[in-house]
Scaffold this motif. Structure first.
Motif, short mmCIF file in Angstrom:
data_model
loop_
_atom_site.label_atom_id
_atom_site.label_comp_id
_atom_site.label_asym_id
_atom_site.label_seq_id
_atom_site.Cartn_x
_atom_site.Cartn_y
_atom_site.Cartn_z
N GLN A 4 0.85 -1.18 0.00
CA GLN A 4 0.00 0.00 0.00
C GLN A 4 0.89 1.23 0.00
OE1 GLN A 4 -3.52 0.00 0.09
NE2 GLN A 4 -3.42 2.21 -0.19
N ALA A 5 0.92 1.93 -1.13
CA ALA A 5 1.74 3.14 -1.24
C ALA A 5 0.93 4.36 -0.82
CB ALA A 5 2.23 3.31 -2.67
N SER A 6 1.63 5.33 -0.23
CA SER A 6 0.99 6.57 0.19
C SER A 6 2.01 7.68 0.23
CB SER A 6 0.35 6.39 1.57
OG SER A 6 1.34 6.09 2.54
N CYS A 21 5.47 2.89 1.73
CA CYS A 21 4.85 1.68 1.19
C CYS A 21 4.76 0.68 2.33
CB CYS A 21 5.67 1.13 0.04
SG CYS A 21 5.08 -0.44 -0.63
N ALA A 22 3.54 0.44 2.79
CA ALA A 22 3.31 -0.49 3.88
C ALA A 22 3.06 -1.88 3.32
CB ALA A 22 2.12 -0.04 4.71
N ALA A 23 3.79 -2.85 3.85
CA ALA A 23 3.66 -4.24 3.39
C ALA A 23 2.95 -5.07 4.45
CB ALA A 23 5.03 -4.82 3.10
N SER A 24 2.16 -6.02 3.99
CA SER A 24 1.48 -6.93 4.90
C SER A 24 1.30 -8.28 4.24
CB SER A 24 0.11 -6.36 5.29
OG SER A 24 -0.72 -6.19 4.15
N GLY A 25 1.12 -9.29 5.06
CA GLY A 25 0.84 -10.62 4.54
C GLY A 25 2.04 -11.42 4.08
N GLY A 26 3.23 -10.94 4.36
CA GLY A 26 4.41 -11.67 3.95
C GLY A 26 5.62 -11.22 4.72
N PRO A 27 6.73 -11.94 4.63
CA PRO A 27 7.96 -11.58 5.36
C PRO A 27 8.70 -10.45 4.65
CG PRO A 27 8.31 -13.56 4.07
CD PRO A 27 6.87 -13.20 3.88
N PHE A 28 8.40 -9.22 5.05
CA PHE A 28 8.91 -8.04 4.37
C PHE A 28 10.42 -8.10 4.17
CE2 PHE A 28 8.89 -3.79 2.88
CZ PHE A 28 9.90 -3.09 3.50
N ARG A 29 11.12 -8.55 5.20
CA ARG A 29 12.59 -8.54 5.13
C ARG A 29 13.12 -9.51 4.07
NH1 ARG A 29 15.07 -8.46 9.49
NH2 ARG A 29 13.33 -7.90 10.85
N ALA A 30 12.26 -10.39 3.58
CA ALA A 30 12.68 -11.39 2.59
C ALA A 30 12.61 -10.88 1.16
CB ALA A 30 11.83 -12.64 2.72
N TYR A 31 12.14 -9.64 0.97
CA TYR A 31 11.94 -9.11 -0.37
C TYR A 31 12.92 -7.99 -0.68
CZ TYR A 31 7.47 -11.53 -0.13
OH TYR A 31 6.49 -12.48 -0.02
N THR A 32 13.44 -8.02 -1.88
CA THR A 32 14.08 -6.83 -2.44
C THR A 32 12.95 -5.90 -2.85
OG1 THR A 32 16.13 -7.87 -3.17
CG2 THR A 32 15.35 -5.99 -4.45
N MET A 33 13.08 -4.63 -2.49
CA MET A 33 12.00 -3.66 -2.70
C MET A 33 12.45 -2.56 -3.66
SD MET A 33 9.59 -4.88 -0.82
CE MET A 33 8.44 -3.49 -0.96
N ALA A 34 11.48 -1.99 -4.36
CA ALA A 34 11.81 -0.95 -5.33
C ALA A 34 10.66 0.03 -5.49
CB ALA A 34 12.16 -1.56 -6.67
N TRP A 35 10.99 1.17 -6.05
CA TRP A 35 10.02 2.15 -6.50
C TRP A 35 10.17 2.30 -8.02
CZ3 TRP A 35 6.32 4.18 -3.46
CH2 TRP A 35 6.51 4.13 -2.08
N PHE A 36 9.04 2.33 -8.68
CA PHE A 36 8.96 2.64 -10.10
C PHE A 36 8.00 3.81 -10.25
CE2 PHE A 36 11.04 -0.90 -12.36
CZ PHE A 36 11.28 -1.75 -11.29
#
Length: 125
Positions: A4-6, A21-36
């Motif tokens: 959820q971006a805001s 960008c709020a993340a839920s439902g998964g292990p956030f630290r396990a993801y590489t994250m990006a902005w496009f």
């Protein structure tokens, strides 16, 4: 994972904004994250990324030295601090999550498995 971006809005050239960008439902630290971002009539383009391993950051040349990507793993939140904004930064900004961690493809939209809904940033001159 759900994203959820805001934080978008209408600002003047030279101003700053911070997107979240709020993340839920998964292990956030396990993801590489990006902005496009995607402007009207243009393709979605890479802005910045932060690796899940080590937190190394990557930036598009157009935003380097003006934008900063960061993550707060305990809060499951990704940030994009945008300074010295320009009219050409106007776009819908999307956050994205990648279960992989391949540096060579980190700027490719197809590398990302999950996407947020986008937040509008408009910079007036």
């Amino acid at each position: 994972v759900q994203l959820q971006a805001s934080g978008g809005g209408l600002v003047q050239a030279g101003d700053s904004l911070r997107l979240s960008c709020a993340a839920s439902g998964g292990p956030f630290r396990a993801y590489t994250m990006a902005w496009f971002r995607q402007a009207p009539g243009k393709e979605r383009e890479f802005v910045a990324a932060i690796r899940r391993i080590g937190g190394t950051t990557f930036y598009a040349d157009s935003v380097k030295d003006r934008f900063m990507i960061s993550r707060d793993n305990p809060k499951n939140t990704l940030y994009l601090q945008m300074n010295s904004l320009k009219p050409e930064d106007s776009a819908v900004y999307y956050c994205a999550a990648d279960r992989g961690d391949i540096v060579s493809t980190i700027s490719r939209a197809l590398s990302y498995d999950y996407w947020g809904q986008g937040t509008q940033v408009t910079v007036s001159s």
